[in-house]
Design a protein around this motif. Sequence first.
Motif, mmCIF file in Angstrom:
data_model
loop_
_atom_site.group_PDB
_atom_site.id
_atom_site.type_symbol
_atom_site.label_atom_id
_atom_site.label_comp_id
_atom_site.label_asym_id
_atom_site.label_seq_id
_atom_site.Cartn_x
_atom_site.Cartn_y
_atom_site.Cartn_z
ATOM 1 N N ILE A 283 -0.667 3.843 -7.199
ATOM 2 C CA ILE A 283 -0.652 2.504 -7.806
ATOM 3 C C ILE A 283 -1.672 2.436 -8.936
ATOM 4 C CG2 ILE A 283 -1.288 0.091 -7.392
ATOM 5 C CD1 ILE A 283 1.409 0.609 -6.289
ATOM 6 N N GLY A 284 -2.880 2.956 -8.685
ATOM 7 C CA GLY A 284 -3.919 2.941 -9.712
ATOM 8 C C GLY A 284 -3.585 3.805 -10.898
ATOM 9 N N ALA A 285 -2.970 4.949 -10.656
ATOM 10 C CA ALA A 285 -2.643 5.863 -11.758
ATOM 11 C C ALA A 285 -1.624 5.252 -12.709
ATOM 12 C CB ALA A 285 -2.118 7.184 -11.197
ATOM 13 N N ARG A 286 -0.689 4.463 -12.178
ATOM 14 C CA ARG A 286 0.334 3.842 -13.027
ATOM 15 C C ARG A 286 -0.035 2.420 -13.419
ATOM 16 N NH1 ARG A 286 2.332 7.570 -15.447
ATOM 17 N NH2 ARG A 286 3.567 5.930 -16.397
ATOM 18 N N LEU A 287 -1.153 1.898 -12.911
ATOM 19 C CA LEU A 287 -1.541 0.496 -13.134
ATOM 20 C C LEU A 287 -0.431 -0.449 -12.714
ATOM 21 C CD1 LEU A 287 -3.519 0.159 -16.503
ATOM 22 C CD2 LEU A 287 -4.376 -0.018 -14.164
ATOM 23 N N ALA A 288 0.257 -0.119 -11.638
ATOM 24 C CA ALA A 288 1.333 -0.978 -11.152
ATOM 25 C C ALA A 288 0.754 -2.310 -10.692
ATOM 26 C CB ALA A 288 2.066 -0.293 -10.006
ATOM 27 N N PRO A 289 1.307 -3.429 -11.148
ATOM 28 C CA PRO A 289 0.702 -4.745 -10.844
ATOM 29 C C PRO A 289 1.123 -5.340 -9.510
ATOM 30 C CG PRO A 289 2.531 -5.018 -12.358
ATOM 31 C CD PRO A 289 2.399 -3.536 -12.117
ATOM 32 N N GLU A 290 2.021 -4.692 -8.782
ATOM 33 C CA GLU A 290 2.484 -5.254 -7.513
ATOM 34 C C GLU A 290 1.323 -5.372 -6.517
ATOM 35 O OE1 GLU A 290 5.733 -4.671 -9.807
ATOM 36 O OE2 GLU A 290 4.320 -3.083 -9.294
ATOM 37 N N PRO A 291 1.145 -6.540 -5.891
ATOM 38 C CA PRO A 291 -0.003 -6.770 -4.993
ATOM 39 C C PRO A 291 0.249 -6.240 -3.587
ATOM 40 C CG PRO A 291 1.261 -8.786 -5.200
ATOM 41 C CD PRO A 291 1.941 -7.770 -6.095
ATOM 42 N N ILE A 292 0.377 -4.933 -3.457
ATOM 43 C CA ILE A 292 0.759 -4.336 -2.182
ATOM 44 C C ILE A 292 -0.255 -4.657 -1.090
ATOM 45 C CG2 ILE A 292 1.069 -2.129 -0.996
ATOM 46 C CD1 ILE A 292 2.237 -1.017 -3.561
ATOM 47 N N VAL A 293 -1.531 -4.477 -1.398
ATOM 48 C CA VAL A 293 -2.566 -4.705 -0.395
ATOM 49 C C VAL A 293 -2.699 -6.188 -0.078
ATOM 50 C CG1 VAL A 293 -5.045 -4.545 0.076
ATOM 51 C CG2 VAL A 293 -3.842 -2.617 -0.957
ATOM 52 N N HIS A 294 -2.778 -7.008 -1.110
ATOM 53 C CA HIS A 294 -3.132 -8.415 -0.916
ATOM 54 C C HIS A 294 -1.961 -9.275 -0.454
ATOM 55 C CE1 HIS A 294 -6.936 -7.355 -2.682
ATOM 56 N NE2 HIS A 294 -6.330 -6.894 -3.751
ATOM 57 N N ALA A 295 -0.724 -8.873 -0.768
ATOM 58 C CA ALA A 295 0.435 -9.684 -0.377
ATOM 59 C C ALA A 295 1.193 -9.108 0.806
ATOM 60 C CB ALA A 295 1.399 -9.830 -1.563
#
Length: 368
Positions: free
Chosen positions: A74-86
Amino acid sequence: MDFQLSDEQALLRDTTRDLLSRSYDAESRNKITDTELGWSREVWGQLADTGILGLGFDPAEAGQIEIMLVMTEIGARLAPEPIVHAALAPGGLIAQRGTDAQLALLDEVVAGQHLLAFAHCEPGRRQPSAEISTQAVRQGDSWTLNGCKNPVLAGDCADTLVVSATLPDGGVGLFLVDSGAIIRHPYPTFDNQRGAQIDLDQAPAEPLGDAIDASTAIRDTIIRIQSAICAEAVGAMAEALRLTTDYLKTRKQFGVTLNKFQALTQRAAEMYVSLELARSMNLYAAMSIADGNLDSVIASRAKLQIGRSGRHIAQESIQLHGGIGMTAEYPVGHYAARLTAIDHTLGSAQDHLRVLTDHVDDYDLVRL
């Protein structure tokens, strides 16, 4: 200690990498983050189909190592999906403490059909703690909550919130609150993520499990979130370093590429050292959690190193790129913004340094 990934873990990492690589480049990410939601429902559905949105709900199937692998991508692609928080953090609390009826909600979360948020942080507190001002009031068999939560990451889009509140008899309980019962003030963050201030005014609430003190569960969840965002930071650092070294190999000055200048290559080498220090502490923190050792001191050590390394790599990435590093169209500035935001989420490097300072007396020997 075995540092090798299992075949299943390597497959999860590679599948996540392929999914996000197909979904995002610098241009497509900027378009998605400029939308009102700030992330892609389509990508969210693909993450659900892969089983990523349920990682950690059943520790026997997947745990913190698997979450670390996914969040690094997720960090490498800067994916904005809130996987952890949502999904993962509040879902993990429900999986740990929920009743049978509440556990049924996780099926919709895993399928990507229901969004959660963990509402614990409150205004004016630099670090999350069990000392909160939100109050839970019991009226017969029902409960209501009064207070303010901010920042609540993914709180702008959550269907159900897991909210912490002080109990009438002392301690801090956890409650499920429907999004229709709150007043929320959504906002974008400077790193193109989303959050909200959540106002609770006699908001109807349902205890998560029993209405008893959940301070330990809250502390453990915060440690897990810290580990997850540290992994995201490591992925962002690695990609920022790759972009920088590639730039030094292609950008010419005085007729030669920049990597011919020794001073610049030395600075890139120092960035690599910072990355490896961060990677080691990130792995240490995740493996400790996977072994059942949820130690706030270990979490602070990891957060301190990730904060220091992230700041160093972010600043050097922009400096070595020159003017292009400051443009919105080029990704390196976005990596710097995300690393800065991660540093200030759940306590900055300086905050965690103070935590570690308070624990110096726990050790017989301290080398400076």
